[in-house]
Design an enzyme around this catalytic site. Sequence first.
Site, PDB file in Angstrom:
ATOM      1  N   CYS A  32       0.840  -1.195   0.000  1.00 15.64           N
ATOM      2  CA  CYS A  32       0.000   0.000   0.000  1.00 15.64           C
ATOM      3  C   CYS A  32       0.876   1.246   0.000  1.00 15.64           C
ATOM      4  CB  CYS A  32      -0.944   0.009   1.201  1.00 15.64           C
ATOM      5  SG  CYS A  32      -0.075   0.071   2.779  1.00 15.64           S
ATOM      6  N   CYS A  35       3.443   1.677   2.722  1.00 16.92           N
ATOM      7  CA  CYS A  35       4.697   0.937   2.500  1.00 16.92           C
ATOM      8  C   CYS A  35       5.671   1.789   1.691  1.00 16.92           C
ATOM      9  CB  CYS A  35       4.413  -0.370   1.752  1.00 16.92           C
ATOM     10  SG  CYS A  35       3.343  -1.531   2.637  1.00 16.92           S
ATOM     11  N   ASP A 437      -5.952  16.753 -25.839  1.00 14.47           N
ATOM     12  CA  ASP A 437      -5.183  16.689 -27.070  1.00 14.47           C
ATOM     13  C   ASP A 437      -6.159  17.006 -28.204  1.00 14.47           C
ATOM     14  OD1 ASP A 437      -3.088  15.979 -28.932  1.00 14.47           O
ATOM     15  OD2 ASP A 437      -4.215  14.133 -29.271  1.00 14.47           O
ATOM     16  N   ASP A 638      -5.000  10.398 -27.010  1.00 19.47           N
ATOM     17  CA  ASP A 638      -5.141   9.108 -27.688  1.00 19.47           C
ATOM     18  C   ASP A 638      -3.846   8.590 -28.294  1.00 19.47           C
ATOM     19  OD1 ASP A 638      -4.915  10.950 -29.798  1.00 19.47           O
ATOM     20  OD2 ASP A 638      -6.074   9.656 -31.138  1.00 19.47           O
ATOM     21  N   ASP A 642       0.969  11.498 -26.017  1.00 17.62           N
ATOM     22  CA  ASP A 642       0.208  11.978 -24.857  1.00 17.62           C
ATOM     23  C   ASP A 642       0.544  11.213 -23.581  1.00 17.62           C
ATOM     24  OD1 ASP A 642      -1.328  13.810 -26.445  1.00 17.62           O
ATOM     25  OD2 ASP A 642      -2.531  12.119 -27.142  1.00 17.62           O
TER      26      ASP A 642
END
Length: 746
Positions: A32, A35, A437, A638, A642
């Site tokens: 987690c 940690c 974008d 996309d 990006d």
Amino acid sequence: MNTHAATLPAAIPAAPAGPTTEWTLPIEGMTCASCVARVEKALKKVPGVVSAEVNLATEKAQVTVSGDATGAEALVAAVEKAGYTAHIEDPSAADAPAAEAPATNTWWPVAVAAVLSAPLVLPMFGMLTGADWMLPGWIQLVLATPVQFWLGARFYKAGWAALRAGSGNMDLLVALGTSAGYGLSLYLLFRHAGHGQPHLYFEASAVVITLVLLGKWLEGRAKRQTTAAIRALQALRPETARVTRDGREQEIPIARVQVGDLVVVRPGERIPVDGTVRDGASEVDESLITGESLPVAKHAGDAVTGGSVNAEGLLTVQTRAVGAESTLARIVRMVESAQAHKAPIQRLVDQVSAIFVPVVIGIGLLTLLAWGLATGNWEQAILNAVAVLVIACPCALGLATPTAIMAGTGVAARHGILIKDAQALELAHKVTVVGFDKTGTLTEGKPRLVANEAADGDTAALLAASASIQAGSEHPLARAVIDAARAAGVQARAATEVRALAGRGMAASVDGRALRLGSTRLMDELGVERGTLASRAEALQAEGRTVSWVADITDTPRLLGLLAFGDTIKDNARRAVAQLREHGIRSVLVTGDNRGSAEAVGRELGLDDIRSEVLPQDKARIVAELKDGGATVAMVGDGINDAPALAAADVGIAMSTGTDVAMHAAGITLMRGDPALVADAIDISRKTYAKIRQNLFWAFVYNAIGVPLAAFGLLNPVVAGAAMALSSVSVVSNALLLRRWKGRAP
């Protein structure tokens, strides 16, 4: 191990003055965010450590030390002292493609736990109808024991590690609560052996462990999907390169290419290195790197980027960057860095458990001592103390977040929104700025013919000539011309002597005429006067259009006309921006395309801000600037270009119509590629997060009321168990209300 020598991109923090050394340490045993914090804290205490960043997704630590005085052994020892396992990554594998992570996060423990827990839960439903389906106590014990101590062993281990580190987490809470329920049941089973069957609580401990195991399994899947983004990026680079040495071509592994080598790139091949064109001319598709939607002409002296695709000409490229200093490698590092710096998931239960756990234990001990010393009835004292732990068993707490998240992600999927991890779902509700974008996100990413202007006014003849020249080409602009001719009912003529003019255009002979179609540069070379159409071309280019010219050079070169190409804005793009504005969210365009094209799209859609002509590292930097200004940022894209921005944003949103890399880097994928789904994704996040807060509120209300009652002996373990079950039912029922959510996107 890597020693800094070159300047890092803007998105990566600059190294301090003086020589530094970087170590990569794979870490095992982290479960987690707490940690991660403990490992980072332990590493930063080592003398000579400048910085330490731990990435939970890749389970690696990047440690920067001053000079080389601090050895790897000291770093490994610090990690092991904190309760985890570490080793030094092989330096020779630093630039190798990322391997598929081993499938350590398997589904079978969840399935086995569910099968063993189901018979324990069914009697609870039978009680609602008056049926007695209760299993004998010893059968309940046989079913619950493997769930508790075999499948639930991981919670004991992680809880013990947190306890040794002086903190508390959900693992410790699960271990304590389920152990209390199991221990009480075991005590009651043997205490009343032969005197009827008492009320047992084996089902509570088994169900809690089963549900938390399910959540851990889903989290593990999300982590593997995150590292897949880096593997996909590295896969862009070819494994070999064709190098000219000693006057002959030879194909060698990419790792052996050196700065200054001449690399030969044939048509259709991916360029393996960053370099400068020394010989040849071609058009290069750089959309995966720069975001530019159209191929870019390359001639001698022009720079090319590794990972881009050579379209049609033979190129000889002189290498200027290899390995870790290449653009593609820097993008990979930025994605890894952005993932390491990503905002921590909003797990309220983990935040409060550090206080909740010791408080509950303290109340339990106080109850035991108070009742035992005051009444002398230590058996009753034990029962009251156990009642405190049972009512505080984190059943409702354990259900609060995962049930809401599962309901939210389920209803989102039915509306075309794929939410891959809980972090994206929990953070999206706070989004105040959405970065878009342009190409493929707000626009279709497919050029179309938007202007066809003939010098003599005969546009049909111009379109027929253009289609004839390009009939056999697969270039995106050629397809746009052919589609426009087909739509207009214009018939293309048979062309002969068709050839590509690398980086400039095309040549063909149609009906005995020598025709040329291409760039302004080609027209200048041919001596074609553009006359009054020159000003029209300038106006179109100012609008972000791409202009091509058509000329007849049979006798005297003369202009036939111009063609202008543009991208099409998606139907729901305007709706997407309007819906975000209704939510009080600003929209920013962040694109690698030219200023004219970006501003034209921005004006049409009513965007709040426009950032154009930006490279991948600039996109990540812009996202970082927005975050530094106090905004919670979602990035929508996309393409591979990006990926750094998607990872740097608080929430990355990818279009399924784009690249796999973008979808791997993003926490949310829009399955229909519809930008209007962005507002829906944020809305379902807000609704889900509201349910999480409501569930946690009710879970704590039960504890706030039940724990004092149990401590004062007013709540026996049977009632405590019933109250705990009621809290679970209310939490699940509240989460299931999310199924009524309706999106606004068509």
